[in-house]
Design a protein around this motif. Structure first.
Motif, PDB file in Angstrom:
ATOM      1  N   MET A   1       0.961  -1.385   0.228  1.00 48.30           N
ATOM      2  CA  MET A   1       0.094  -0.039  -0.027  1.00 48.30           C
ATOM      3  C   MET A   1       1.335   1.110  -0.432  1.00 48.30           C
ATOM      4  O   MET A   1       1.540   1.229   0.820  1.00 48.30           O
ATOM      5  CB  MET A   1      -0.974   0.394   0.871  1.00 48.30           C
ATOM      6  N   PRO A   2       0.858   2.338  -1.099  1.00 48.77           N
ATOM      7  CA  PRO A   2       1.656   3.096  -0.513  1.00 48.77           C
ATOM      8  C   PRO A   2       1.574   4.688  -0.074  1.00 48.77           C
ATOM      9  O   PRO A   2       1.588   4.985   0.174  1.00 48.77           O
ATOM     10  CB  PRO A   2       1.398   4.263  -2.995  1.00 48.77           C
ATOM     11  N   ILE A   3       0.003   4.157   0.722  1.00 45.96           N
ATOM     12  CA  ILE A   3      -0.017   4.826   2.509  1.00 45.96           C
ATOM     13  C   ILE A   3       0.412   4.716   3.424  1.00 45.96           C
ATOM     14  O   ILE A   3       0.327   3.942   3.717  1.00 45.96           O
ATOM     15  CB  ILE A   3      -1.488   5.543   1.704  1.00 45.96           C
ATOM     16  N   ILE A   4       0.986   5.575   3.717  1.00 48.77           N
ATOM     17  CA  ILE A   4       2.315   4.718   4.863  1.00 48.77           C
ATOM     18  C   ILE A   4       1.414   5.746   5.831  1.00 48.77           C
ATOM     19  O   ILE A   4       1.188   7.134   6.051  1.00 48.77           O
ATOM     20  CB  ILE A   4       3.521   5.057   5.021  1.00 48.77           C
ATOM     21  N   VAL A   5       1.099   4.986   7.477  1.00 52.42           N
ATOM     22  CA  VAL A   5       0.628   5.764   8.899  1.00 52.42           C
ATOM     23  C   VAL A   5       1.479   6.062   9.442  1.00 52.42           C
ATOM     24  O   VAL A   5       2.432   4.872   9.368  1.00 52.42           O
ATOM     25  CB  VAL A   5      -0.588   4.994   9.077  1.00 52.42           C
ATOM     26  N   ARG A   6       1.805   7.463   9.671  1.00 56.70           N
ATOM     27  CA  ARG A   6       3.034   7.976  10.758  1.00 56.70           C
ATOM     28  C   ARG A   6       1.829   8.480  12.111  1.00 56.70           C
ATOM     29  O   ARG A   6       3.148   8.716  13.136  1.00 56.70           O
ATOM     30  CB  ARG A   6       3.110   9.155  10.429  1.00 56.70           C
ATOM     31  N   LEU A   7       1.059   7.259  12.112  1.00 54.91           N
ATOM     32  CA  LEU A   7       0.808   7.951  13.815  1.00 54.91           C
ATOM     33  C   LEU A   7       1.926   7.360  15.400  1.00 54.91           C
ATOM     34  O   LEU A   7       1.891   8.248  16.120  1.00 54.91           O
ATOM     35  CB  LEU A   7      -0.089   6.693  14.325  1.00 54.91           C
ATOM     36  N   ASP A   8       2.172   6.583  15.147  1.00 52.62           N
ATOM     37  CA  ASP A   8       3.351   5.364  15.898  1.00 52.62           C
ATOM     38  C   ASP A   8       4.299   7.229  16.298  1.00 52.62           C
ATOM     39  O   ASP A   8       4.863   7.387  17.019  1.00 52.62           O
ATOM     40  CB  ASP A   8       4.266   4.757  15.955  1.00 52.62           C
ATOM     41  N   ILE A   9       4.885   7.863  15.414  1.00 52.97           N
ATOM     42  CA  ILE A   9       5.608   8.616  15.186  1.00 52.97           C
ATOM     43  C   ILE A   9       5.377   9.302  15.925  1.00 52.97           C
ATOM     44  O   ILE A   9       5.659  10.702  16.584  1.00 52.97           O
ATOM     45  CB  ILE A   9       6.172   9.422  13.185  1.00 52.97           C
ATOM     46  N   SER A  33      -4.479   0.607  16.779  1.00 53.55           N
ATOM     47  CA  SER A  33      -3.490  -0.401  16.248  1.00 53.55           C
ATOM     48  C   SER A  33      -3.725  -0.759  15.520  1.00 53.55           C
ATOM     49  O   SER A  33      -2.724  -1.138  14.327  1.00 53.55           O
ATOM     50  CB  SER A  33      -3.395  -1.302  17.523  1.00 53.55           C
ATOM     51  N   LEU A  34      -5.272  -1.783  14.710  1.00 49.39           N
ATOM     52  CA  LEU A  34      -4.812  -1.935  13.456  1.00 49.39           C
ATOM     53  C   LEU A  34      -4.774  -0.366  12.692  1.00 49.39           C
ATOM     54  O   LEU A  34      -4.507  -0.347  11.696  1.00 49.39           O
ATOM     55  CB  LEU A  34      -6.607  -1.897  12.750  1.00 49.39           C
ATOM     56  N   LEU A  35      -5.347   0.244  12.668  1.00 53.00           N
ATOM     57  CA  LEU A  35      -5.034   1.967  12.423  1.00 53.00           C
ATOM     58  C   LEU A  35      -3.750   1.834  11.953  1.00 53.00           C
ATOM     59  O   LEU A  35      -2.955   2.604  10.754  1.00 53.00           O
ATOM     60  CB  LEU A  35      -5.459   3.131  12.849  1.00 53.00           C
ATOM     61  N   LYS A  36      -2.510   2.458  13.427  1.00 54.53           N
ATOM     62  CA  LYS A  36      -1.114   2.416  13.222  1.00 54.53           C
ATOM     63  C   LYS A  36      -0.980   1.248  12.305  1.00 54.53           C
ATOM     64  O   LYS A  36       0.581   1.821  12.005  1.00 54.53           O
ATOM     65  CB  LYS A  36      -1.139   1.747  14.537  1.00 54.53           C
ATOM     66  N   SER A  37      -1.147  -0.025  12.093  1.00 59.12           N
ATOM     67  CA  SER A  37      -0.698  -0.846  11.137  1.00 59.12           C
ATOM     68  C   SER A  37      -0.175  -0.759   9.891  1.00 59.12           C
ATOM     69  O   SER A  37       0.286  -1.025   8.696  1.00 59.12           O
ATOM     70  CB  SER A  37      -0.342  -1.844  11.557  1.00 59.12           C
ATOM     71  N   GLY A  38      -1.483   0.551   9.866  1.00 61.93           N
ATOM     72  CA  GLY A  38      -1.557   0.227   8.246  1.00 61.93           C
ATOM     73  C   GLY A  38      -3.072  -0.407   7.565  1.00 61.93           C
ATOM     74  O   GLY A  38      -3.036  -0.954   6.253  1.00 61.93           O
ATOM     75  N   LYS A  39      -3.294  -1.220   8.834  1.00 62.59           N
ATOM     76  CA  LYS A  39      -4.329  -2.241   8.209  1.00 62.59           C
ATOM     77  C   LYS A  39      -6.024  -2.401   8.168  1.00 62.59           C
ATOM     78  O   LYS A  39      -6.950  -2.948   8.407  1.00 62.59           O
ATOM     79  CB  LYS A  39      -3.875  -3.540   8.927  1.00 62.59           C
ATOM     80  N   VAL A  40      -6.153  -1.373   8.052  1.00 64.99           N
ATOM     81  CA  VAL A  40      -7.164  -0.815   7.199  1.00 64.99           C
ATOM     82  C   VAL A  40      -7.388   0.261   6.051  1.00 64.99           C
ATOM     83  O   VAL A  40      -6.848   0.350   5.627  1.00 64.99           O
ATOM     84  CB  VAL A  40      -7.600   0.366   9.060  1.00 64.99           C
TER      85      VAL A  40
END
Length: 71
Positions: A1-9, A33-40
């Protein structure tokens, strides 16, 4: 997936615990957690707005587009 979720940062930068953010936003820690991992597959604008409100950031700070590598 080309969209990276940077929430952890952002959580680390603001020294915020996932548990506290989830409580403020009104979602479960599991969904966060699912959002942070990009699994949504999607995120509601209301959820995105609540995250940005709590962290004092812009949506673009949370999401990053990376062009896929060509074979």
């Amino acid at each position: 997936m080309p969209i990276i979720v940077r929430l952890d940062i952002l959580l680390a930068k603001h020294k915020v615990k996932s548990k506290d953010l989830a409580a403020h936003v009104g979602i479960t820690e599991a969904n966060l957690s699912l959002l942070k991992s990009g699994k949504v597959k999607g995120v509601r604008f209301a959820t995105l707005a609540a995250i940005c409100d709590y962290l004092g950031c812009q949506p673009g700070d949370l999401l990053q587009y990376e062009e896929p590598l060509e074979d």
